[in-house]
Write a protein that holds these residues in place. Structure first.
Motif, short mmCIF file in Angstrom:
data_model
loop_
_atom_site.label_atom_id
_atom_site.label_comp_id
_atom_site.label_asym_id
_atom_site.label_seq_id
_atom_site.Cartn_x
_atom_site.Cartn_y
_atom_site.Cartn_z
N ILE A 130 2.18 -76.94 19.66
CA ILE A 130 2.00 -76.38 20.69
C ILE A 130 2.79 -74.66 20.43
N VAL A 131 2.31 -73.93 20.68
CA VAL A 131 2.27 -73.19 20.55
C VAL A 131 2.78 -73.01 22.05
N VAL A 132 4.08 -72.12 22.52
CA VAL A 132 3.67 -71.12 23.76
C VAL A 132 4.25 -69.50 23.69
N SER A 133 3.38 -69.30 24.57
CA SER A 133 3.05 -67.38 24.58
C SER A 133 3.17 -67.19 26.09
N ALA A 134 3.57 -66.01 26.27
CA ALA A 134 3.83 -65.46 27.65
C ALA A 134 2.23 -64.30 27.73
N THR A 135 2.73 -63.76 29.38
CA THR A 135 1.63 -62.81 29.39
C THR A 135 2.22 -61.64 29.30
N GLU A 136 3.23 -61.22 29.21
CA GLU A 136 4.27 -60.23 29.23
C GLU A 136 6.16 -60.62 27.92
N ARG A 137 5.77 -59.21 28.48
CA ARG A 137 7.45 -59.27 27.65
C ARG A 137 8.15 -59.29 28.91
N GLY A 138 9.45 -60.62 28.30
CA GLY A 138 10.49 -60.96 29.51
C GLY A 138 9.61 -62.03 29.96
N ALA A 139 9.01 -62.45 29.99
CA ALA A 139 8.46 -63.81 30.71
C ALA A 139 8.94 -64.71 30.69
N GLY A 140 9.83 -64.91 29.16
CA GLY A 140 10.57 -65.95 29.54
C GLY A 140 9.95 -67.62 28.21
N ALA A 141 8.78 -66.43 27.77
CA ALA A 141 8.30 -67.29 26.57
C ALA A 141 9.48 -68.75 25.70
N SER A 142 10.40 -67.44 25.55
CA SER A 142 11.28 -68.26 24.65
C SER A 142 12.18 -69.17 24.79
N PHE A 143 12.70 -69.20 26.28
CA PHE A 143 13.14 -69.97 27.00
C PHE A 143 12.88 -70.84 27.51
N VAL A 144 11.28 -71.38 27.50
CA VAL A 144 10.97 -72.51 28.02
C VAL A 144 10.05 -72.95 26.31
N VAL A 245 7.32 -76.71 17.83
CA VAL A 245 7.04 -75.95 19.46
C VAL A 245 7.30 -73.94 18.83
N LEU A 246 5.85 -73.85 18.40
CA LEU A 246 6.31 -72.16 18.25
C LEU A 246 6.26 -71.36 19.11
N ASP A 247 7.51 -70.42 19.18
CA ASP A 247 7.83 -69.55 19.97
C ASP A 247 6.64 -68.22 19.30
N THR A 248 6.25 -67.49 20.21
CA THR A 248 5.25 -66.11 19.68
C THR A 248 5.58 -64.97 20.25
N ALA A 249 4.77 -63.56 20.01
CA ALA A 249 3.91 -62.58 21.26
C ALA A 249 4.05 -63.66 22.13
N PRO A 250 3.70 -61.60 23.00
CA PRO A 250 2.74 -62.10 24.20
C PRO A 250 1.33 -61.85 24.11
N VAL A 251 0.72 -62.81 24.11
CA VAL A 251 -0.70 -63.01 24.07
C VAL A 251 -1.74 -61.65 24.82
N THR A 252 -1.09 -61.01 25.06
CA THR A 252 -1.73 -60.01 26.16
C THR A 252 -0.58 -58.69 25.78
N GLU A 253 -0.06 -58.71 24.39
CA GLU A 253 0.21 -57.93 23.42
C GLU A 253 -0.31 -57.84 22.04
N SER A 254 -0.89 -58.94 20.98
CA SER A 254 -0.61 -59.31 20.15
C SER A 254 -1.64 -60.58 19.88
N PRO A 255 -2.38 -60.83 18.84
CA PRO A 255 -3.14 -61.39 18.55
C PRO A 255 -2.40 -62.87 18.01
N ASP A 256 -1.05 -62.55 18.19
CA ASP A 256 -0.58 -63.85 16.90
C ASP A 256 -0.82 -64.91 17.48
N ALA A 257 -0.30 -65.09 18.73
CA ALA A 257 -0.21 -66.34 19.47
C ALA A 257 -1.97 -67.15 19.48
#
Length: 300
Positions: A130-144, A245-257
Motif C-alpha cells: 500500500i502507498v501512503v501519501s498526503a495532500t501536502e507536507r506536514g500532513a502526517g503521511a510518515s506518521f500514518v 507500506v510505502l511512505d511517499t512524498a505528497p501526491v500534489t507535489e510529486s508524481p512519485d505516489a
C-alpha cells in the motif's frame, strides 16, 4: 474510510539485523551491515546474529522467485525466531507516537487497529502493498505509514516492512533513531546490491525499515525502473505473512505516489485536519487509480 476494490497479493518475510551501523569491508564491497559482519557473535540476549539474519528469506539478489517458493510452515517458524538487536522502550514509543499493543493511548491504538482491520477486510485477508501519501507536507503521511506498519506487526504471525519512498525529504530513519548509510536508491541503482544491506531492524518486533538511501535529484526515474517493479513483485508474492507500506512524498507535489501506486495493490491519502479544501482532496484523490484508492485518513 472509503473502500473500493483493489488487487491484492501475498507478501514476504523480513530481516533481523543489528543497529544500522555500516562498516568498511575489504573486497568487492566497501560497506556491509554491522550484523552481517558479526554472524557468529551473540547479541545481548545471547542469541547468535545468524538467528536474526532473515534477509535471505526476503528477496535474493536475482529477484527470481516464483509463487509458493517457501513453505508457510517454515516462514512461521522463522517469524517466531526473529530477534531484535535492540528494542525501543515504551517511553521511546510514546515519545515518537508509535503505537504498540500495551500503549496507554488506547484511542490511537484502536484507530490504527480499526484501519488495519478495514484494509484486511478489503483484501479478503490477503497481504498487500500500500502507498501512503498526503495532500501536502506536514500532513502526517510518515506518521500514518509507520503506525499502520506497526499495527500489522502486532500479530505475532505477521511481519511488516515500511519503505521510505519520500526521497526528497526522508524522515522515518530519524523517527526510529536509525543512521543508515545505504537504502532503497542504492539497491535500485546496482543490480548486484544485496537486499540484506538495506533492511534495518526498527526496535519494534517484526517490523523492518528500508530507508530512502542516497539522495537523488530524479527519484521518479527510480520508481519507473524495471528493477523497482521487479523488487515489489518479488516482495509481494514470495511470502504470505508480510505487509509492505510505502511512505511517499505528497501526491500534489510529486508524481512519485501515483507512479508507485500503479505497482502496488492499494493507495491511501492522508489529510491534515482543518487545513485542506474539498477541491484539493478531490484533485489529490483523482491522481490515483480508482480501483486501488481505498480512501482517506484525517490526521490531526
Amino acid at each position: 474510510m472509503n473502500e473500493q476494490k483493489g488487487n491484492t497479493g501475498p507478501l514476504p518475510e523480513g530481516t533481523d539485523e543489528d543497529p544500522p551501523v555500516v562498516g568498511d569491508r575489504e573486497g568487492q564491497d566497501q560497506e556491509e551491515g554491522y550484523w552481517l559482519k558479526n554472524r557468529n557473535e551473540l547479541n545481548r540476549d545471547g542469541v547468535p546474529y545468524s538467528e536474526w539474519d532473515d534477509s535471505r528469506m526476503l528477496v535474493p539478489s536475482s529477484l527470481e522467485l516464483g509463487p509458493g517458493a517457501v513453505d508457510k510452515y517454515v516462514i512461521s517458524k522463522q517469524i517466531v525466531r526473529m530477534q531484535e538487536p535492540r528494542r525501543l522502550t515504551t517511553d521511546d514509543m510514546d515519545e515518537r507516537r508509535i503505537v504498540y499493543p500495551e500503549s496507554a493511548n488506547r484511542a490511537l491504538v484502536n484507530r490504527f487497529r480499526d484501519l488495519r482491520t478495514k484494509l484486511l477486510e478489503l483484501s479478503g485477508g490477503n497481504n498487500f502493498t500500500i502507498v501512503v501519501s498526503a495532500t501536502e507536507r506536514g500532513a502526517g503521511a510518515s506518521f500514518v505509514s509507520l503506525n499502520l506498519a506497526a499495527a500489522f506487526a502486532f500479530d505475532q504471525s505477521k511481519t511488516a516492512v515500511v519503505i521510505d519512498c519520500n526521497l526528497r525529504e526522508p524522515s522515518l530513519h530519524a523517527t526510529l533513531d536509525i543512521m543508515p548509510e545505504t537504502g532503497l536508491t542504492d539497491f535500485l541503482d546496482d543490480s548486484d546490491y544485496d537486499i540484506a544491506r538495506i533492511l534495518y531492524p526498527t526496535g519494534i518486533p517484526r517490523l523492518r525499515l528500508i530507508p530512502a538511501g542516497s539522495r537523488r535529484e530524479t527519484p521518479s526515474e527510480f520508481f519507473t525502473s524495471f528493477r523497482m517493479k521487479q523488487f515489489l513483485q518479488a516482495v509481494r508474492r514470495r511470502y504470505p505473512d508480510r505487509f509492505i507500506v510505502l511512505d511517499t512524498a505528497p501526491v500534489t507535489e510529486s508524481p512519485d505516489a501515483r507512479i508507485l501506486s500503479e505497482l502496488c495493490d492499494y493507495a491511501m491519502l492522508v489529510l491534515p485536519h482543518g487545513r485542506v479544501t474539498p477541491t484539493t482532496v478531490e484533485q489529490a484523490a483523482t491522481a490515483f487509480n480508482p480501483q486501488k484508492f481505498v480512501g482517506t485518513v484525517i490526521n490531526g
